[in-house]
Design an enzyme around this catalytic site. Structure first.
Site, PDB file in Angstrom:
ATOM      1  N   GLY A  39      22.039  -8.447  44.733  1.00 54.77           N
ATOM      2  CA  GLY A  39      23.094  -9.605  45.168  1.00 54.77           C
ATOM      3  C   GLY A  39      22.243 -10.826  45.217  1.00 54.77           C
ATOM      4  O   GLY A  39      22.706 -11.399  46.801  1.00 54.77           O
ATOM      5  N   SER A  40      21.130 -10.874  45.167  1.00 53.69           N
ATOM      6  CA  SER A  40      19.923 -11.874  46.028  1.00 53.69           C
ATOM      7  C   SER A  40      20.903 -12.539  44.825  1.00 53.69           C
ATOM      8  O   SER A  40      20.714 -13.946  45.864  1.00 53.69           O
ATOM      9  CB  SER A  40      18.780 -11.598  46.195  1.00 53.69           C
TER      10      SER A  40
ATOM     11  N   HIS B 181      19.930 -14.659  32.854  1.00 53.94           N
ATOM     12  CA  HIS B 181      18.798 -13.899  32.625  1.00 53.94           C
ATOM     13  C   HIS B 181      16.538 -13.699  33.267  1.00 53.94           C
ATOM     14  O   HIS B 181      16.801 -14.240  33.056  1.00 53.94           O
ATOM     15  CB  HIS B 181      18.886 -13.750  31.276  1.00 53.94           C
TER      16      HIS B 181
END
Ligand code: GRF
Length: 198
Positions: free
Chosen positions: A7-8, A106
């Site tokens: 979750g950075s 991505h």
């Protein structure tokens, strides 16, 4: 937001949304993994954090799980969905049902290296420039129209971890900016539509 892990990127978006002038709020973070640190980050920021049992193994969620996610988003009138390290593929049915843009980040310069292990495959190919991409989600895997990209050099001696870290720092910069741009554009569109109606 939808997230599956660390979750950075969720954190970078939460931080950006907390700044003055950001054109939206984070309404909810949903995860297919109950133990995802991304959910803790949301809770710490005072944002709803919900685990949705995917009800099946593999790349896709069960239809009931997708319906649950859609219901949670609809309840909160979410009009932009950001995938941030979400490791499942959303069905065409989900994408048709969600009324707003769905974005993804991505860790490669798409259209190169879609799918898993993008950084490792970039290194294996000997690329000299790597990077990350924010794109609209369509029915393919990492194939939708590109919104933003950032490049980083591959440095002699890089391994997957060092390259991923360099790319990640750029992810944290471009993802909130891309969301800001898409939200601002959709507000401008609404205003234009409004003025035609008036
Ligand atoms: C990021 O590298 C993102 O590009 C990819 O998965 C990773 C998620 O990291 N889709 P985090 O959970 O946001 O820290």
């Amino acid at each position: 937001m939808l997230a599956s892990g660390r979750g950075s990127n969720v954190q970078a978006i939460l931080d950006a949304a907390a700044e003055n002038g950001f054109p939206g709020d984070v309404a909810v973070v949903l995860s297919d993994r109950e133990d995802a640190p991304a959910l803790d980050r949301a809770r710490r920021a005072g944002v709803d954090a919900i685990h949705v049992d995917p009800l099946r193994k593999g790349a896709r969620l069960a239809p009931t799980a997708e319906e649950r996610i859609l219901a949670e988003l609809e309840r909160r009138r979410v009009h932009l969905l950001a995938l941030a390290g979400f490791m499942r593929i959303l069905s065409p049915r989900f994408l048709d049902a969600f009324p707003g843009p769905v974005l993804n980040i991505h860790p490669s310069l798409l259209p190169a290296f879609p799918g898993l292990h993008a950084q490792r495959r970039a290194l294996d190919h000997g690329v000299k420039i790597a990077g990350c991409t924010v794109h609209h989600v369509d029915r393919g895997i990492d194939t939708g129209p590109i919104i933003a990209q950032a490049a980083v050099p591959v440095i002699e001696g890089d391994d997957e971890a060092t390259l991923a870290k360099r790319i990640l720092a750029k992810e944290h910069a471009i993802y909130p900016e891309a969301i800001r741009a898409v939200l601002s554009a959709s507000v401008a569109d609404t205003r234009r539509e409004g003025s035609i109606d008036e």
